[in-house]
Design an enzyme around this catalytic site. Structure first.
Site, short mmCIF file in Angstrom:
data_model
loop_
_atom_site.label_atom_id
_atom_site.label_comp_id
_atom_site.label_asym_id
_atom_site.label_seq_id
_atom_site.Cartn_x
_atom_site.Cartn_y
_atom_site.Cartn_z
N LEU A 58 0.69 -1.35 0.03
CA LEU A 58 0.02 -0.10 -0.14
C LEU A 58 0.98 1.17 -0.18
O LEU A 58 1.97 1.44 0.56
CB LEU A 58 -0.76 0.12 1.44
N ASP A 59 0.49 2.39 -0.62
CA ASP A 59 1.28 3.58 -0.47
C ASP A 59 1.49 4.00 0.98
O ASP A 59 0.29 3.83 1.75
CB ASP A 59 0.53 4.56 -1.50
N LYS A 60 2.33 4.75 1.13
CA LYS A 60 2.52 5.36 2.48
C LYS A 60 1.46 5.82 3.14
O LYS A 60 1.21 5.70 4.30
CB LYS A 60 3.90 6.26 2.38
#
Length: 252
Positions: free
Chosen positions: A76-78
């Site tokens: 998942l993106d940050k």
């Protein structure tokens, strides 16, 4: 005759970072990742990541992707929050990645997008590295891969739509890129036009509301809400759901 050198010592240090574990057995785990946490170490981020936390909390983790991605099945993106699969050995990791490739793992996201979209729809547009900004992704026919995103509207607000989004493919930044591509970026997304850029075009009397909401949520309004998959060892269906985090609830 082959001389196999000893494995290089890992530079990844286990760190005692709190984890929200939503499912765990001897083979795998599902983590509810907080927004702001990087999934695995990379240039400029060698500590404080999810992998650092996993190495402290779990005795066994898959090393199929190397020490830097210990246990990580998908990312998942940050600044995207929500559910993430973790494998505890290489056999389970391989099985889960194969299931991802075969589109047998269902992933549902909650996303607040700018403006109003159709009640339901599908975005089918190839995604590749942006030719203008190499750190970003874009819809492009050059060096790109197929990408399909489905969505249905769950709530309509004055300026925004709350959507349930599901993925057929799992490209980098897929949801964020696709909705930006159709002119409805994910609210609060600083990289794909969901902050000041989109809000320049709204009526003046709405700008104060938008400014307040952007202050409450300094990230994209995107949350991995539900994971559904067949357990690769036990053969049972596993369904994990999680509520929206507080910052997302606050803007709603």
């Amino acid at each position: 005759e082959i001389n196999i050198p000893p494995p290089k010592p890992s530079d990844i240090v286990p760190q005692e970072i709190p984890l929200d574990i939503r499912f765990e057995d001897e083979y795998l785990a599902v983590i509810n990742k907080a927004a702001g946490m990087v999934v695995h170490p990379a240039a400029g981020n060698y500590s404080g990541t999810l992998v650092n936390a996993l190495m402290h909390h779990f005795q066994n983790l898959s090393r199929r992707g190397g020490d830097e991605r210990a246990g990580i099945v998908h990312r998942l993106d940050k600044n995207t929050s929500g559910l993430l699969l973790v494998a505890k050995d290489d056999r389970v990791h391989a099985a889960l990645q194969e299931a991802l490739q075969k589109r047998e793992i269902k992933r549902n996201y909650s996303a607040l997008v700018c403006g109003h979209v159709e009640k339901e729809g599908e975005i089918d547009a190839p995604i590749g590295r942006s030719l203008k900004e190499r750190r970003k992704m874009a819809v492009t026919n050059r060096a790109s891969r197929e990408a399909q995103t489905m969505y249905s509207r769950t709530e309509r607000y004055r300026l925004y739509d709350l959507l349930d989004v599901s993925l057929r493919t799992g490209r980098t930044h897929q949801i964020r890129v696709h909705f930006a591509h159709i002119g409805h970026p994910v609210f609060g997304d600083p990289e794909y036009g969901g902050r000041e850029k989109w809000h320049k075009g709204i009526f003046a009397n709405e700008k104060m509301l938008a400014k307040k909401l952007l202050e409450i949520l300094p990230r994209q309004a995107l949350h991995s809400r539900k994971l559904e998959f067949m357990h690769p060892i036990k053969g049972a269906q596993v369904v994990i759901e999680t509520e929206l985090p507080d910052d997302f609830k606050n803007i709603l």
